[in-house]
Design a protein around this motif. Structure first.
Motif, PDB file in Angstrom:
ATOM      1  N   VAL A   1       0.980  -1.094   0.065  1.00 50.56           N
ATOM      2  CA  VAL A   1      -0.033  -0.221   0.175  1.00 50.56           C
ATOM      3  C   VAL A   1       0.829   1.295  -0.062  1.00 50.56           C
ATOM      4  O   VAL A   1       0.614   2.211  -0.946  1.00 50.56           O
ATOM      5  N   VAL A   2       1.963   1.271   0.898  1.00 49.84           N
ATOM      6  CA  VAL A   2       2.582   2.592   0.978  1.00 49.84           C
ATOM      7  C   VAL A   2       3.494   2.721  -0.488  1.00 49.84           C
ATOM      8  O   VAL A   2       3.640   3.705  -0.852  1.00 49.84           O
TER       9      VAL A   2
ATOM     10  N   ARG B   1      -9.628   5.483   2.794  1.00 55.18           N
ATOM     11  CA  ARG B   1     -10.028   4.048   2.742  1.00 55.18           C
ATOM     12  C   ARG B   1      -8.750   3.268   2.621  1.00 55.18           C
ATOM     13  O   ARG B   1      -8.431   2.077   3.047  1.00 55.18           O
ATOM     14  N   VAL B   2      -7.836   3.797   1.704  1.00 58.41           N
ATOM     15  CA  VAL B   2      -6.311   3.161   1.216  1.00 58.41           C
ATOM     16  C   VAL B   2      -5.573   3.441   2.412  1.00 58.41           C
ATOM     17  O   VAL B   2      -5.051   2.197   2.830  1.00 58.41           O
TER      18      VAL B   2
ATOM     19  N   GLN C   1      -3.388   0.194   7.144  1.00 58.33           N
ATOM     20  CA  GLN C   1      -3.188  -0.277   8.633  1.00 58.33           C
ATOM     21  C   GLN C   1      -3.773  -1.587   8.804  1.00 58.33           C
ATOM     22  O   GLN C   1      -3.116  -2.174   9.853  1.00 58.33           O
ATOM     23  N   ALA C   2      -4.984  -1.888   8.144  1.00 57.77           N
ATOM     24  CA  ALA C   2      -5.347  -3.470   8.267  1.00 57.77           C
ATOM     25  C   ALA C   2      -4.233  -4.239   8.023  1.00 57.77           C
ATOM     26  O   ALA C   2      -4.333  -5.540   8.906  1.00 57.77           O
ATOM     27  N   LEU C   3      -3.565  -3.891   7.147  1.00 56.18           N
ATOM     28  CA  LEU C   3      -2.605  -5.119   6.746  1.00 56.18           C
ATOM     29  C   LEU C   3      -1.277  -4.961   7.363  1.00 56.18           C
ATOM     30  O   LEU C   3      -0.337  -5.528   7.084  1.00 56.18           O
ATOM     31  N   GLY C   4      -1.365  -4.105   8.541  1.00 61.18           N
ATOM     32  CA  GLY C   4       0.006  -3.791   9.148  1.00 61.18           C
ATOM     33  C   GLY C   4       1.002  -3.149   8.582  1.00 61.18           C
ATOM     34  O   GLY C   4       1.983  -3.132   8.975  1.00 61.18           O
ATOM     35  N   GLN C   5       0.959  -2.359   7.356  1.00 63.00           N
ATOM     36  CA  GLN C   5       1.878  -1.762   6.743  1.00 63.00           C
ATOM     37  C   GLN C   5       1.803  -0.170   6.961  1.00 63.00           C
ATOM     38  O   GLN C   5       2.752   0.463   6.741  1.00 63.00           O
ATOM     39  N   ILE C   6       0.619   0.288   7.607  1.00 65.30           N
ATOM     40  CA  ILE C   6       0.751   1.733   8.228  1.00 65.30           C
ATOM     41  C   ILE C   6       0.374   1.679   9.383  1.00 65.30           C
ATOM     42  O   ILE C   6      -0.186   1.089  10.177  1.00 65.30           O
TER      43      ILE C   6
ATOM     44  N   ASP D   1      -4.259   8.888  12.751  1.00 66.52           N
ATOM     45  CA  ASP D   1      -5.427   9.294  12.466  1.00 66.52           C
ATOM     46  C   ASP D   1      -5.817   9.233  10.800  1.00 66.52           C
ATOM     47  O   ASP D   1      -4.992  10.128  10.325  1.00 66.52           O
ATOM     48  N   PRO D   2      -6.686   8.205  10.287  1.00 62.49           N
ATOM     49  CA  PRO D   2      -6.622   8.351   8.655  1.00 62.49           C
ATOM     50  C   PRO D   2      -6.975   9.599   7.925  1.00 62.49           C
ATOM     51  O   PRO D   2      -6.307  10.112   6.970  1.00 62.49           O
TER      52      PRO D   2
END
Lengths: 209, 209
Positions: free
Chosen positions: A89-90, A143-144, A149-154, A159-160
């Motif tokens: 994602v990042v 959403r991205v 965050q859900a994938l543990g990458q962020i 705060d999104p």
């Protein structure tokens, strides 16, 4: 779709072509002279069209500006949607930023970005259109970030919504830069941009780094 | 200074006051209508001055824009010079950014920031003035970053010039945001801004953190 006759399809494709031709001409004229100094006559000449034909599609300068913003906005989901499926994602966010800076991922309205901001500041109607389009982009980017965050990458502590505001401010600033110096050499800025985004999004402690 | 007579001093102070009054009026009119739609007559009315008096100081709209940019630029060294003496360089940079966002450290020309960018894109004369002022600010900030590196507070691997470009793009973006939403609540953005700047500038490995 199958209900439309070939005649009406041809007609609607022709109308789309005409609209595109007018909007491209308007962007060129607005970029050259600004919204207020550019006249509808100049836009007609640039598009190679009679005033009657142009007014049939766009009755005012405001309606032209609205259509330019809307056209850019319509492209955004297609351009940014891949971010919602990226494994990294990042990395995908950084790449989108770099492609934007290099000109590969720039809206058709880019040459009048600064002009648009200036108009949005003082014209409530343009401000509202701009806000609506921005909200759509921000929602998609939020959403991205949530997905990252859900994938543990962020960093989950980030705060999104505020993170997207910060990244958007950075993108706005780069857009201002690109508008002011379209021929600037950005090769030196690219690694610095990547560093800023990666470090900003990374989790607080980075074990093993 | 001691050579100037009291009469000429009073005269020059009065001229400064007049210039300030005209420039404030011009900023107000440009913010309301834009450079092209605002007329010299409107600026005279806003300043409560006759056209003759106004033209004595500023013969054209371009000369007004130039003076507005110059006035902002003249304030910058005073506003940013403390960064060159701060013990905590990064903290001082963050603080300057937060003060800018909160409105405490904003140039008088802020209400026409977006307008100015738009004008600089298409008016080579305004572009050159803007570039000159920007260069001065960038040079000062580059010295700040170099000093932070010499003090071991900023990553020595970071290219100071490119780092300043990135930070300037972020500041430009925040300025665009402030111009578009002068009443926006930025309290949530402040910690995110601080995180972005601190992490961007920090050395690669942060032992003990």
């Amino acid at each position: 779709m199958s209900l439309a006759s070939p005649v009406s399809e041809t007609r609607s494709r022709r109308a789309d072509d005409q609209r595109r031709r007018i909007l491209d001409a308007a962007v060129a004229c607005f970029a050259r002279s600004g919204f207020h100094a550019a006249s509808m006559q100049q836009i007609c000449a640039e598009a190679g069209m009679s005033p009657g034909a142009l007014y049939r599609y766009f009755p005012s300068k405001d309606s032209l500006i609205e259509a330019i913003v809307e056209r850019d906005r319509a492209d955004v989901p297609e351009l940014l949607a891949p971010l919602l499926e990226a494994e990294d994602v990042v990395g995908a966010l950084v790449e989108a930023g770099v492609r934007f800076m290099s000109g590969a991922l720039q809206p058709d309205g880019m040459p009048i970005y600064a002009e648009l901001c200036a108009e949005a500041v003082r014209n409530p109607h343009i401000h509202a259109i701009n806000q609506r389009c921005e909200r759509e982009i921000h929602d998609l980017l939020t959403r991205v970030v949530r997905r990252g965050q859900a994938l543990g990458q962020i960093d989950p502590a980030l705060d999104p919504v505020e993170a997207v505001r910060l990244l958007s401010a950075l993108a706005d600033g780069l857009a201002t830069r690109l508008a002011l110096e379209p021929d600037a050499d950005l090769s030196g800025l690219t690694p610095v941009f990547e560093r800023a985004v990666r470090r900003f999004l990374a989790a607080q402690t980075e074990p093993g780094q």
